[in-house]
Design a protein around this motif. Structure first.
Motif, PDB file in Angstrom:
ATOM      1  N   PHE A   1       0.922  -1.335  -0.347  1.00 47.40           N
ATOM      2  CA  PHE A   1       0.059  -0.117  -0.121  1.00 47.40           C
ATOM      3  C   PHE A   1       0.710   1.325  -0.386  1.00 47.40           C
ATOM      4  O   PHE A   1       0.715   1.928  -0.620  1.00 47.40           O
ATOM      5  CB  PHE A   1      -1.240  -0.335   1.319  1.00 47.40           C
ATOM      6  N   ALA A   2       2.375   1.211   0.852  1.00 47.19           N
ATOM      7  CA  ALA A   2       2.683   2.654   0.550  1.00 47.19           C
ATOM      8  C   ALA A   2       3.846   2.292   1.283  1.00 47.19           C
ATOM      9  O   ALA A   2       3.999   1.726   1.978  1.00 47.19           O
ATOM     10  CB  ALA A   2       1.980   3.682   1.427  1.00 47.19           C
TER      11      ALA A   2
ATOM     12  N   VAL B   1      -1.814  -4.995 -15.485  1.00 43.41           N
ATOM     13  CA  VAL B   1      -1.777  -3.596 -16.205  1.00 43.41           C
ATOM     14  C   VAL B   1      -1.949  -2.489 -15.065  1.00 43.41           C
ATOM     15  O   VAL B   1      -2.935  -2.368 -14.760  1.00 43.41           O
ATOM     16  CB  VAL B   1      -2.777  -3.477 -17.058  1.00 43.41           C
ATOM     17  N   LEU B   2      -1.180  -1.936 -14.738  1.00 46.30           N
ATOM     18  CA  LEU B   2      -0.486  -0.573 -13.687  1.00 46.30           C
ATOM     19  C   LEU B   2      -1.025   0.307 -14.321  1.00 46.30           C
ATOM     20  O   LEU B   2      -0.907   0.986 -15.994  1.00 46.30           O
ATOM     21  CB  LEU B   2       0.941  -0.583 -13.214  1.00 46.30           C
ATOM     22  N   LYS B   3      -1.875   1.316 -14.107  1.00 43.17           N
ATOM     23  CA  LYS B   3      -2.415   2.665 -14.562  1.00 43.17           C
ATOM     24  C   LYS B   3      -2.069   3.744 -13.618  1.00 43.17           C
ATOM     25  O   LYS B   3      -2.482   3.684 -12.331  1.00 43.17           O
ATOM     26  CB  LYS B   3      -4.704   2.318 -14.791  1.00 43.17           C
ATOM     27  N   ALA B   4      -1.082   3.839 -13.830  1.00 44.73           N
ATOM     28  CA  ALA B   4      -0.414   4.702 -13.088  1.00 44.73           C
ATOM     29  C   ALA B   4      -1.594   6.676 -13.530  1.00 44.73           C
ATOM     30  O   ALA B   4      -2.402   6.267 -13.370  1.00 44.73           O
ATOM     31  CB  ALA B   4       1.136   5.662 -14.397  1.00 44.73           C
ATOM     32  N   THR B   5      -0.708   7.364 -11.595  1.00 45.07           N
ATOM     33  CA  THR B   5      -1.637   9.085 -11.478  1.00 45.07           C
ATOM     34  C   THR B   5      -0.981   9.214 -12.756  1.00 45.07           C
ATOM     35  O   THR B   5      -0.041   9.164 -13.439  1.00 45.07           O
ATOM     36  CB  THR B   5      -0.966   8.746 -10.392  1.00 45.07           C
ATOM     37  N   SER B   6      -1.635  10.547 -13.425  1.00 45.22           N
ATOM     38  CA  SER B   6      -0.819  11.144 -14.652  1.00 45.22           C
ATOM     39  C   SER B   6      -0.168  11.608 -14.809  1.00 45.22           C
ATOM     40  O   SER B   6       0.910  11.548 -15.134  1.00 45.22           O
ATOM     41  CB  SER B   6      -2.244  12.646 -14.854  1.00 45.22           C
TER      42      SER B   6
ATOM     43  N   ASP C   1      -5.171   4.061  -3.155  1.00 43.69           N
ATOM     44  CA  ASP C   1      -4.254   5.107  -2.433  1.00 43.69           C
ATOM     45  C   ASP C   1      -4.965   5.469  -1.040  1.00 43.69           C
ATOM     46  O   ASP C   1      -5.750   4.449  -0.767  1.00 43.69           O
ATOM     47  CB  ASP C   1      -3.845   6.112  -3.228  1.00 43.69           C
ATOM     48  N   GLU C   2      -5.295   6.257  -0.605  1.00 45.39           N
ATOM     49  CA  GLU C   2      -5.222   6.772   0.496  1.00 45.39           C
ATOM     50  C   GLU C   2      -7.259   6.524   0.525  1.00 45.39           C
ATOM     51  O   GLU C   2      -7.722   6.552   2.150  1.00 45.39           O
ATOM     52  CB  GLU C   2      -5.285   8.153   0.791  1.00 45.39           C
ATOM     53  N   ARG C   3      -7.944   6.381  -0.929  1.00 44.05           N
ATOM     54  CA  ARG C   3      -8.671   5.543  -0.392  1.00 44.05           C
ATOM     55  C   ARG C   3      -9.621   4.572  -0.447  1.00 44.05           C
ATOM     56  O   ARG C   3     -10.628   4.464  -0.138  1.00 44.05           O
ATOM     57  CB  ARG C   3      -9.007   6.690  -1.932  1.00 44.05           C
ATOM     58  N   LEU C   4      -8.612   3.828  -0.135  1.00 38.59           N
ATOM     59  CA  LEU C   4      -8.634   2.044  -0.094  1.00 38.59           C
ATOM     60  C   LEU C   4      -9.183   2.157   1.252  1.00 38.59           C
ATOM     61  O   LEU C   4     -10.347   1.135   1.310  1.00 38.59           O
ATOM     62  CB  LEU C   4      -7.277   1.856  -0.599  1.00 38.59           C
ATOM     63  N   GLY C   5      -9.035   2.260   2.248  1.00 39.75           N
ATOM     64  CA  GLY C   5      -9.947   2.189   3.627  1.00 39.75           C
ATOM     65  C   GLY C   5      -9.478   0.980   4.211  1.00 39.75           C
ATOM     66  O   GLY C   5     -10.975   0.635   3.970  1.00 39.75           O
ATOM     67  N   LYS C   6      -7.902   0.511   4.357  1.00 40.14           N
ATOM     68  CA  LYS C   6      -7.893  -1.083   4.327  1.00 40.14           C
ATOM     69  C   LYS C   6      -6.753  -0.922   5.250  1.00 40.14           C
ATOM     70  O   LYS C   6      -5.660   0.012   5.443  1.00 40.14           O
ATOM     71  CB  LYS C   6      -7.354  -1.965   3.600  1.00 40.14           C
ATOM     72  N   ARG C   7      -7.053  -1.706   6.578  1.00 42.40           N
ATOM     73  CA  ARG C   7      -5.631  -2.094   7.527  1.00 42.40           C
ATOM     74  C   ARG C   7      -4.642  -2.957   7.398  1.00 42.40           C
ATOM     75  O   ARG C   7      -5.342  -3.242   6.030  1.00 42.40           O
ATOM     76  CB  ARG C   7      -6.223  -1.925   9.165  1.00 42.40           C
ATOM     77  N   GLY C   8      -3.265  -2.921   7.594  1.00 43.54           N
ATOM     78  CA  GLY C   8      -2.471  -3.592   7.045  1.00 43.54           C
ATOM     79  C   GLY C   8      -1.660  -3.627   8.068  1.00 43.54           C
ATOM     80  O   GLY C   8      -1.213  -2.889   9.990  1.00 43.54           O
ATOM     81  N   ALA C   9      -0.299  -3.928   8.441  1.00 41.75           N
ATOM     82  CA  ALA C   9       0.691  -3.913   8.866  1.00 41.75           C
ATOM     83  C   ALA C   9       2.405  -3.602   8.148  1.00 41.75           C
ATOM     84  O   ALA C   9       2.056  -4.168   7.197  1.00 41.75           O
ATOM     85  CB  ALA C   9       1.216  -5.566   9.574  1.00 41.75           C
TER      86      ALA C   9
ATOM     87  N   PRO D   1      -1.110   2.992  -7.859  1.00 37.42           N
ATOM     88  CA  PRO D   1      -0.955   2.697  -6.483  1.00 37.42           C
ATOM     89  C   PRO D   1       0.178   4.044  -5.895  1.00 37.42           C
ATOM     90  O   PRO D   1       0.534   4.441  -6.819  1.00 37.42           O
ATOM     91  CB  PRO D   1       0.166   1.363  -7.126  1.00 37.42           C
ATOM     92  N   LEU D   2      -0.860   4.316  -4.307  1.00 40.18           N
ATOM     93  CA  LEU D   2       0.096   5.192  -4.143  1.00 40.18           C
ATOM     94  C   LEU D   2       2.008   4.724  -4.033  1.00 40.18           C
ATOM     95  O   LEU D   2       2.430   6.371  -4.624  1.00 40.18           O
ATOM     96  CB  LEU D   2       0.430   4.689  -2.596  1.00 40.18           C
ATOM     97  N   PRO D   3       2.582   3.962  -3.955  1.00 37.44           N
ATOM     98  CA  PRO D   3       3.777   3.777  -3.854  1.00 37.44           C
ATOM     99  C   PRO D   3       5.198   4.175  -5.411  1.00 37.44           C
ATOM    100  O   PRO D   3       5.794   4.753  -5.186  1.00 37.44           O
ATOM    101  CB  PRO D   3       4.068   2.166  -4.024  1.00 37.44           C
ATOM    102  N   LEU D   4       3.843   4.058  -6.489  1.00 41.10           N
ATOM    103  CA  LEU D   4       4.273   4.863  -7.501  1.00 41.10           C
ATOM    104  C   LEU D   4       4.792   6.313  -7.821  1.00 41.10           C
ATOM    105  O   LEU D   4       5.507   6.620  -7.943  1.00 41.10           O
ATOM    106  CB  LEU D   4       2.727   4.406  -8.463  1.00 41.10           C
ATOM    107  N   ARG D   5       3.524   7.426  -6.968  1.00 40.66           N
ATOM    108  CA  ARG D   5       3.129   8.707  -7.309  1.00 40.66           C
ATOM    109  C   ARG D   5       4.830   8.892  -5.452  1.00 40.66           C
ATOM    110  O   ARG D   5       5.986   9.706  -6.072  1.00 40.66           O
ATOM    111  CB  ARG D   5       2.458   8.717  -6.266  1.00 40.66           C
TER     112      ARG D   5
END
Length: 320
Positions: free
Chosen positions: A13-14, A135-140, A39-47, A97-101
């Motif tokens: 996620f990040a 297929v990864l759709k990048a942020t613009s 990204d931030e709008r995903l709303g999932k918890r992780g570790a 995906p947030l890590p791409l940014r």
């Protein structure tokens, strides 16, 4: 963690460069399909997990799928194309995906991120049992690191989505959140435009000029990418896609070496970024026509701003 390389069931996620760590969250195939943005709008918890441990767990990765990309100018139908690929049943789509940014920002700062790039690419190459390609759709604005991504994966291919300058201007002037979006990406795009012109680009003084500058920065970046990678990059005009959807989608599938598929879902009838809302080509066309009626001076002035640059730079004139 032992099975991290076996499927995409744990999503990266990040990144936290200061801690050399990554946030992993559990994701089912249906979660990926439902997510408009990873990204931030995903709303999932992780570790949080140390990056060296992630890299070690990936060292014996068995579930490696072809990885391809969608790059775009923003608000030009990339999410719809990504959802249409979902409908084939053969593609795992990763939308923004947030890590791409984060990697793009770090790349701009001159940080040595080659190892992190490699780890992320390996994570993005995982899929599920039915996945034939990812297929990864990048942020613009992340298209600025497209050359690095394609260089690190010589078998990867990309689709570049855009529209004409006039359509882009009408789209952005009609959008409720356009000013926020354009201003957020504005400084980086102005810097990128100046680099491609080889001289300081004129600073936009109103929203129309800001939209024109944004379109031009992305269009020049896409043109540069096409020159550098040739047949590995497919340029698609979104309006042409809507007019000839089956033929264009077939071309995209061929480009990604995917089998032809019938699109049976209702992706074209829903707003791709928020599928709970109805939307479609007819409503889009009406909104664009309304924008042209409401903002003719702004659109004309912004086109004039582009034409002034076109008179100075052949690279700009070639796009108009």
């Amino acid at each position: 963690m032992e099975a991290l390389g076996d499927s995409a069931a744990l999503y990266p996620f990040a990144l936290d460069p200061a801690r050399d760590a990554m946030l992993l969250v559990p994701m089912a195939k249906t979660d990926y399909r439902a997510a408009s943005f990873l990204d931030e709008r995903l709303g999932k918890r992780g570790a949080w997990t140390p990056l060296p441990r992630v890299a070690e767990a990936l060292s014996g990765a068995r579930d490696v799928r072809p990885l391809h990309f969608i790059f775009h100018a923003g608000h030009v139908g990339s999410t719809l194309l990504s959802r249409l690929l979902d409908e084939t049943g053969a593609v795992l789509s990763l939308r923004e995906p947030l890590p791409l940014r984060q990697l793009a920002d770090g790349h701009d700062q001159g940080l040595d991120l080659d190892a992190t790039f490699e780890t992320m690419l390996r994570l993005w190459e995982r899929g599920f049992e039915s996945t034939q390609a990812v297929v990864l759709k990048a942020t613009s604005a992340a298209v600025r690191i497209a050359p690095k991504l394609l260089a690190m994966r010589p078998n990867a291919r990309a689709v570049m989505l855009n529209v004409s300058a006039e359509t882009y201007l009408a789209t952005m002037l009609a959008g409720e959140n356009s000013a926020k979006d354009l201003n957020a990406h504005g400084p980086e795009r102005l810097h990128r435009l100046s680099a491609r012109l080889g001289a300081p680009a004129p600073r936009p003084t109103n929203l129309g000029q800001l939209a024109a500058m944004s379109w031009l920065a992305e269009a020049l970046t896409q043109a540069e990418l096409a020159r550098a990678f040739g047949a590995r990059v497919l340029a698609v005009d979104f309006d042409s896609l809507l007019v000839a959807l089956p033929e264009t989608l077939r071309t995209v599938l061929d480009h990604f070496a995917l089998p032809e598929a019938e699109i049976a879902g209702d992706a074209l009838a829903r707003y791709s970024k928020a599928p709970e809302h109805a939307y479609g080509p007819e409503l889009r066309a009406r909104r664009l026509d309304e924008a042209r009626r409401l903002y003719p001076r702004e659109i004309s002035a912004a086109i004039g701003w582009l034409q002034t640059l076109g008179a100075q730079y052949r690279s700009v004139a070639a796009l108009l």
